[in-house]
Every structure is written in structure tokens, then in C-alpha cells.
Design a protein around this motif. Sequence first.
Motif, PDB file in Angstrom:
ATOM      1  N   SER A   1      12.393   9.734  -0.176  1.00  0.00           N
ATOM      2  CA  SER A   1      11.968  10.025  -1.547  1.00  0.00           C
ATOM      3  C   SER A   1      12.258   8.884  -2.519  1.00  0.00           C
ATOM      4  O   SER A   1      11.679   8.835  -3.602  1.00  0.00           O
TER       5      SER A   1
ATOM      6  N   ASP B   1      12.192   5.240  -4.386  1.00  0.00           N
ATOM      7  CA  ASP B   1      11.073   4.329  -4.650  1.00  0.00           C
ATOM      8  C   ASP B   1      11.228   3.054  -3.821  1.00  0.00           C
ATOM      9  O   ASP B   1      12.314   2.709  -3.351  1.00  0.00           O
ATOM     10  N   SER B   2      10.124   2.343  -3.639  1.00  0.00           N
ATOM     11  CA  SER B   2      10.097   1.190  -2.738  1.00  0.00           C
ATOM     12  C   SER B   2      11.009   0.053  -3.191  1.00  0.00           C
ATOM     13  O   SER B   2      11.550  -0.677  -2.351  1.00  0.00           O
ATOM     14  N   ASP B   3      11.213  -0.115  -4.492  1.00  0.00           N
ATOM     15  CA  ASP B   3      12.108  -1.170  -4.970  1.00  0.00           C
ATOM     16  C   ASP B   3      13.550  -0.884  -4.548  1.00  0.00           C
ATOM     17  O   ASP B   3      14.278  -1.789  -4.133  1.00  0.00           O
ATOM     18  N   HIS B   4      13.953   0.376  -4.668  1.00  0.00           N
ATOM     19  CA  HIS B   4      15.300   0.780  -4.258  1.00  0.00           C
ATOM     20  C   HIS B   4      15.469   0.593  -2.740  1.00  0.00           C
ATOM     21  O   HIS B   4      16.504   0.087  -2.281  1.00  0.00           O
TER      22      HIS B   4
ATOM     23  N   GLU C   1       4.938   1.758  -0.545  1.00  0.00           N
ATOM     24  CA  GLU C   1       5.053   2.746  -1.620  1.00  0.00           C
ATOM     25  C   GLU C   1       3.978   3.814  -1.456  1.00  0.00           C
ATOM     26  O   GLU C   1       2.814   3.505  -1.183  1.00  0.00           O
TER      27      GLU C   1
ATOM     28  N   SER D   1       2.529   7.743  -3.203  1.00  0.00           N
ATOM     29  CA  SER D   1       2.477   8.404  -4.513  1.00  0.00           C
ATOM     30  C   SER D   1       3.770   9.171  -4.777  1.00  0.00           C
ATOM     31  O   SER D   1       4.207   9.293  -5.921  1.00  0.00           O
TER      32      SER D   1
ATOM     33  N   GLY E   1       7.418   8.834  -3.064  1.00  0.00           N
ATOM     34  CA  GLY E   1       8.348   8.309  -2.075  1.00  0.00           C
ATOM     35  C   GLY E   1       7.878   7.005  -1.456  1.00  0.00           C
ATOM     36  O   GLY E   1       6.994   6.323  -1.975  1.00  0.00           O
ATOM     37  N   THR E   2       8.476   6.693  -0.316  1.00  0.00           N
ATOM     38  CA  THR E   2       8.232   5.423   0.358  1.00  0.00           C
ATOM     39  C   THR E   2       8.176   5.648   1.862  1.00  0.00           C
ATOM     40  O   THR E   2       9.010   6.364   2.419  1.00  0.00           O
TER      41      THR E   2
END
Length: 153
Positions: free
Chosen positions: A16, A18-21, A102, A104, A106-107
Motif C-alpha cells: 500500500s 507509495d512508490s517513492d517510499h 506505481e 492507482s 499502492g505499488t
Amino acid sequence: MALKVSIDLSRKFIVSADSDHVFALLSDVEASAAHFPKVHAITKIGDNRFKWEMEKVNLGTHSAQTAYACEYIANSTDKTVEWFPIKGEGNSEVSGKWTIKELSAGTELSFVTKAVLTLPLPGLLKLAISPMVKMEFAGMVDTYITNIKTVLV
């Protein structure tokens, strides 16, 4: 004489976060490695280069310890983290790649790795030991994935 065992694994899952994290964690080799089981030591040996020493693993009546070194390349634009073996460091070679996509919500993470483990065991044991080595390696990767999933909620 040494026993060589080749292993190819791939895993895909969704978290869940985000892709940056996700990229921040996986591109930090030491932070990511902290979630990998049975690591005896991980040592920085240069820029983006790390030596891994695993705990000894019991394989029936035998035990073995793997050690290897990799160079890591993190690409923030493509959101990938790749690792390549450093020849002559340790008794094994490991390569692989994280791909972070990424969604919509989560990742999606894709993990692939290839390992050639060279163990100080007689080659005659290959038929008996090889499946245990592969199962142990897959189990460690699965535990790592579970640990990463837990952190990236």
C-alpha cells in the motif's frame, strides 16, 4: 571439491506504500538488508558495493556458509534497483533486480534474483544437498519479502 548450486527466483506483490517510499527503502542497501534473514554481516566495501556474509546453514549432516559481494545501481527515474556480482569476493555470485511500479492504489514490486552458490561440500552430495540449498534460499527470500511487505503497509 566444491558443490555449485544455481538458483533463479522471481516474486511479484503489491504493497500500500507509495512508490517513492518503496524506492527509498529498497535503494538503501543496508536498510533493505536489515530485513533479510540469516545475515551474519553486511559490509560496505566501496561506493554502492557491499559484501554479504550469511549465517552458517545446516544441510543435513553438513553445514555451509555463503559470502558474496555485489555492486548496486539504483535508478530513481525508472524506479529500479539492480545488483551485480563482484567477481572474486566470497564463494558465491548473486545478481538481481527490484522493479517498482506505481499503481492507482499502492505499488507493485517485482523481485528477481539469480544465485550461483559454491559450497565447500563434495560434489557427490549434489543430488541430496542441492534441493535443500534451493529450499533454504527460497525460504530466506520469502521471509525477506514478508518483512518488506510488513514495513511497506
